[in-house]
Design a protein around this motif. Structure first.
Motif, mmCIF file in Angstrom:
data_model
loop_
_atom_site.group_PDB
_atom_site.id
_atom_site.type_symbol
_atom_site.label_atom_id
_atom_site.label_comp_id
_atom_site.label_asym_id
_atom_site.label_seq_id
_atom_site.Cartn_x
_atom_site.Cartn_y
_atom_site.Cartn_z
ATOM 1 N N ASN A 1 96.603 123.428 -57.863
ATOM 2 C CA ASN A 1 95.041 122.919 -58.143
ATOM 3 C C ASN A 1 94.413 123.021 -57.858
ATOM 4 O O ASN A 1 94.740 122.493 -55.741
ATOM 5 N N GLN A 2 93.460 124.378 -56.683
ATOM 6 C CA GLN A 2 93.110 124.348 -56.010
ATOM 7 C C GLN A 2 91.590 123.845 -55.727
ATOM 8 O O GLN A 2 90.349 123.581 -54.401
ATOM 9 N N VAL A 3 91.253 122.898 -57.143
ATOM 10 C CA VAL A 3 89.792 122.271 -57.572
ATOM 11 C C VAL A 3 90.068 120.755 -57.197
ATOM 12 O O VAL A 3 91.054 120.382 -57.720
ATOM 13 N N HIS A 4 89.241 120.140 -56.418
ATOM 14 C CA HIS A 4 89.204 118.635 -56.084
ATOM 15 C C HIS A 4 87.942 118.532 -56.344
ATOM 16 O O HIS A 4 86.110 118.514 -55.638
ATOM 17 N N SER A 5 87.821 117.351 -57.352
ATOM 18 C CA SER A 5 86.553 116.645 -58.063
ATOM 19 C C SER A 5 86.611 114.913 -58.647
ATOM 20 O O SER A 5 87.452 114.897 -58.719
ATOM 21 N N ASP A 6 84.996 114.835 -58.027
ATOM 22 C CA ASP A 6 85.263 113.303 -58.690
ATOM 23 C C ASP A 6 85.155 113.049 -60.266
ATOM 24 O O ASP A 6 85.695 112.088 -60.688
ATOM 25 N N TYR B 1 96.418 130.348 -61.529
ATOM 26 C CA TYR B 1 96.201 129.739 -62.585
ATOM 27 C C TYR B 1 95.839 130.711 -63.489
ATOM 28 O O TYR B 1 96.660 132.152 -65.067
ATOM 29 N N GLU B 2 95.190 132.086 -63.033
ATOM 30 C CA GLU B 2 94.249 132.903 -63.162
ATOM 31 C C GLU B 2 94.885 134.345 -63.737
ATOM 32 O O GLU B 2 95.223 134.842 -64.938
ATOM 33 N N THR B 3 95.877 134.124 -62.959
ATOM 34 C CA THR B 3 96.802 135.611 -62.649
ATOM 35 C C THR B 3 97.604 135.277 -63.959
ATOM 36 O O THR B 3 97.717 135.632 -64.758
ATOM 37 N N LEU B 4 98.267 133.429 -64.324
ATOM 38 C CA LEU B 4 99.416 133.952 -65.123
ATOM 39 C C LEU B 4 98.603 133.167 -66.611
ATOM 40 O O LEU B 4 98.825 134.775 -67.385
ATOM 41 N N MET B 5 97.164 133.291 -66.813
ATOM 42 C CA MET B 5 96.481 133.580 -67.753
ATOM 43 C C MET B 5 96.345 135.240 -68.161
ATOM 44 O O MET B 5 96.657 135.893 -69.221
ATOM 45 N N SER B 6 95.457 135.716 -66.998
ATOM 46 C CA SER B 6 95.215 137.310 -67.478
ATOM 47 C C SER B 6 96.856 138.253 -67.463
ATOM 48 O O SER B 6 96.271 139.131 -68.690
ATOM 49 N N ILE C 1 98.472 124.301 -68.206
ATOM 50 C CA ILE C 1 98.420 125.925 -67.488
ATOM 51 C C ILE C 1 99.985 126.587 -67.713
ATOM 52 O O ILE C 1 101.201 125.545 -67.952
ATOM 53 N N PRO C 2 100.034 127.045 -68.036
ATOM 54 C CA PRO C 2 100.877 127.968 -68.573
ATOM 55 C C PRO C 2 102.423 128.445 -68.240
ATOM 56 O O PRO C 2 102.569 128.536 -66.816
ATOM 57 N N LEU C 3 103.524 127.925 -68.676
ATOM 58 C CA LEU C 3 105.024 127.638 -67.485
ATOM 59 C C LEU C 3 105.694 129.423 -68.972
ATOM 60 O O LEU C 3 106.579 130.061 -68.063
ATOM 61 N N LYS C 4 105.136 128.739 -70.206
ATOM 62 C CA LYS C 4 106.045 129.644 -71.557
ATOM 63 C C LYS C 4 104.863 130.412 -71.176
ATOM 64 O O LYS C 4 104.331 130.649 -71.451
ATOM 65 N N ARG C 5 105.847 131.752 -71.658
ATOM 66 C CA ARG C 5 105.443 133.317 -71.656
ATOM 67 C C ARG C 5 104.894 132.828 -73.463
ATOM 68 O O ARG C 5 105.043 132.571 -73.676
ATOM 69 N N MET C 6 103.316 133.490 -73.139
ATOM 70 C CA MET C 6 102.330 133.313 -74.436
ATOM 71 C C MET C 6 101.770 134.930 -74.571
ATOM 72 O O MET C 6 101.619 136.001 -73.417
ATOM 73 N N GLY C 7 101.344 135.178 -75.806
ATOM 74 C CA GLY C 7 100.579 136.833 -75.778
ATOM 75 C C GLY C 7 101.246 138.030 -75.692
ATOM 76 O O GLY C 7 102.338 137.979 -75.928
ATOM 77 N N LYS D 1 85.580 136.390 -65.111
ATOM 78 C CA LYS D 1 85.141 135.124 -65.865
ATOM 79 C C LYS D 1 85.318 134.100 -66.172
ATOM 80 O O LYS D 1 85.043 132.821 -66.360
ATOM 81 N N TYR D 2 86.593 134.095 -64.789
ATOM 82 C CA TYR D 2 86.780 132.630 -64.630
ATOM 83 C C TYR D 2 86.503 131.730 -63.733
ATOM 84 O O TYR D 2 85.458 132.413 -62.485
ATOM 85 N N HIS D 3 86.061 130.631 -63.637
ATOM 86 C CA HIS D 3 85.414 129.714 -63.012
ATOM 87 C C HIS D 3 86.196 128.367 -61.913
ATOM 88 O O HIS D 3 86.628 128.040 -63.563
ATOM 89 N N LYS D 4 85.888 128.159 -61.066
ATOM 90 C CA LYS D 4 87.128 127.366 -60.729
ATOM 91 C C LYS D 4 86.272 126.032 -60.330
ATOM 92 O O LYS D 4 86.251 124.934 -59.895
ATOM 93 N N VAL D 5 86.568 124.959 -61.369
ATOM 94 C CA VAL D 5 85.952 123.823 -62.120
ATOM 95 C C VAL D 5 86.773 122.352 -62.661
ATOM 96 O O VAL D 5 86.167 121.312 -62.674
ATOM 97 N N GLY D 6 88.131 123.087 -62.636
ATOM 98 C CA GLY D 6 89.329 121.956 -63.304
ATOM 99 C C GLY D 6 89.207 122.156 -64.785
ATOM 100 O O GLY D 6 88.294 122.963 -65.443
ATOM 101 N N PHE D 7 89.479 121.060 -65.190
ATOM 102 C CA PHE D 7 90.011 120.209 -66.546
ATOM 103 C C PHE D 7 89.944 119.234 -66.743
ATOM 104 O O PHE D 7 89.839 118.205 -66.068
ATOM 105 N N PRO D 8 89.109 118.736 -68.640
ATOM 106 C CA PRO D 8 88.871 117.627 -67.726
ATOM 107 C C PRO D 8 89.858 116.481 -68.503
ATOM 108 O O PRO D 8 89.903 115.330 -68.212
ATOM 109 N N ARG D 9 91.031 117.186 -69.052
ATOM 110 C CA ARG D 9 92.858 116.227 -69.370
ATOM 111 C C ARG D 9 93.066 115.416 -67.344
ATOM 112 O O ARG D 9 93.555 114.545 -67.405
ATOM 113 N N LEU D 10 92.412 116.263 -66.613
ATOM 114 C CA LEU D 10 92.458 115.938 -65.504
ATOM 115 C C LEU D 10 91.751 114.555 -64.723
ATOM 116 O O LEU D 10 92.050 113.620 -64.202
ATOM 117 N N ASP D 11 90.342 114.110 -65.029
ATOM 118 C CA ASP D 11 90.127 113.423 -64.819
ATOM 119 C C ASP D 11 90.275 112.275 -65.858
ATOM 120 O O ASP D 11 90.661 110.733 -65.252
#
Length: 385
Positions: free
Chosen positions: A361-366, A141-146, A103-109, A155-165
């Motif tokens: 993180n609005q996504v909560h999944s097993d 997250y989507e606002t920061l990335m865009s 999740i970006p904190l530093k400016r990029m692009g 193009k965004y889909h709220k499915v979380g990230f593998p690293r959180l598993d």
């Protein structure tokens, strides 16, 4: 000139790879994140364990000009191309799924202070052209990335990230970390991990000189022996995880102190593990401007922020959120004395951590990996229509 030649190389390899017939059961992961919270590496482990019917190829390091044409043919054959950094695919029939790596904190692009407009807009066009799906965790997250990449909302889909598993299910236990890295057994142990951002971006040779001299914290009153004694008294064990470039500056990675240990990629490789597969076994985090703290919020454990180079970093690259001390849910320190005090102080930031966790993180999944797999299959079926 070097960048131009590399872009030309990519074009030529893409042309050759595009002649390969696509296989619906093949996916390729272009992993530029190493073993430090690598969504790509962790998703590959999930796929091999749960979906052996798929042919999974991990290409790393990425990008690279040293790949064999056999590897390029595998990239061209894949129906799904998953990326941890800039989106990429060989031709339009492929599906690019963008993991990104934090999740970006530093400016990029297009938001960064230290990049050129020409390069920024070239990259933004690549996001527009190559990205089909972007894994997301929240509206923020989507606002920061865009803001940084100009990718459109659809193009965004709220499915979380593998690293959180991996974060919630560590494969390396606290006891094992104590034994492997400190040769200790201690029922009162508190493991602290230090994970700064890549400080080479500060473009300050003085910072690199301090790291080379052993001052891995780059604090003005750094004294390793005093730090170790404080850690020992409080049953605290400090794992230092630096960027590989900074580790190479230090040279001798064998700590001469009982309660300080350096963690390098060799340890992770030996255990076939990603950093996030042990991060859940730690008790607190020290960082500076690294986005790892957003993920660490999921553990609801204390975080300390080293801010002695804050102004310099804001000027050199910039941050997406501020004021900094209102954004970070933990003590901000500028000296070793303040750090030692913060490590011993009672935790009073739980409410702030919960606030920022809900925003990021609005996504909560097993199983975030399972949700991403289902999204991938759904997209593949849509493409057949």
């Amino acid at each position: 000139m070097k960048n131009f030649l590399f872009r030309l190389y990519l074009r030529l390899m893409k042309l050759g790879a595009s002649l390969t017939k696509i296989n619906q059961k093949h996916l390729v992961i272009l992993n530029g994140a190493g073993r430090s919270g690598s969504n790509g590496y962790l998703f590959a482990k999930y796929m091999r364990a749960n979906h052996p019917e798929y042919d999974v190829t991990v290409v790393e390091p990425w990008p690279s000009s040293h790949l064999s044409f056999k590897t390029w043919r595998k990239i061209g054959r894949a129906k799904f191309v998953l990326t941890t950094h800039s989106p990429f695919k060989v031709h339009a029939k492929q599906v690019n799924i963008q993991f990104w790596h934090g999740i970006p904190l530093k400016r990029m692009g297009i938001m960064a202070n230290n990049t050129t407009s020409r390069a920024d807009w070239r990259n933004a066009k690549l996001w527009q052209k190559n990205t089909d799906l972007v894994c997301s965790s929240s509206d923020l997250y989507e606002t920061l990335m865009s803001a940084c990449t100009a990718v459109e909302a659809a193009k965004y889909h709220k499915v979380g990230f593998p690293r959180l598993d991996a974060l919630s299910r560590p494969v390396i236990s606290k006891d094992q970390l104590l034994q492997d890295l400190f040769k200790q057994r201690d029922e009162q142990a508190q493991i602290v991990i230090y994970m700064p951002t890549f400080r080479y971006e500060l473009a300050d040779q003085e910072v690199m000189a301090q790291i080379s001299a052993g001052n891995f914290l780059t604090l003005p009153d750094f004294a390793a022996a005093r730090l170790n004694e404080s850690l020992r008294i409080n049953h605290q064990y400090l794992i230092v995880k630096l960027h590989p470039y900074e580790l190479s500056l230090i040279g001798d990675l064998n700590s001469h102190f009982s309660n300080i240990s350096f963690l390098n990629n060799d340890y992770l490789t030996e255990h076939d593990a990603d950093l996030y597969e042990l991060l859940g076994s730690t008790d607190s985090l020290i960082t500076d401007f690294s986005s790892v703290y957003f993920d660490y919020l999921n553990l609801d454990k204390p975080i300390i922020f080293v801010t002695n180079y804050l102004k310099q970093y804001e000027q050199e690259r910039g941050l997406l959120l501020g004021p900094y001390d209102r954004v970070v849910p933990g003590s901000c320190v500028k000296t070793q004395a303040e750090l030692v005090h913060a490590l011993a102080a009672p935790d009073k930031y739980q409410t702030q951590r919960k606030y920022w966790l809900d925003l990021t993180n609005q996504v909560h999944s097993d199983s975030y990996c399972a949700d991403i797999f289902n999204l991938m299959i759904q997209k593949g079926e849509e493409d057949k229509l």
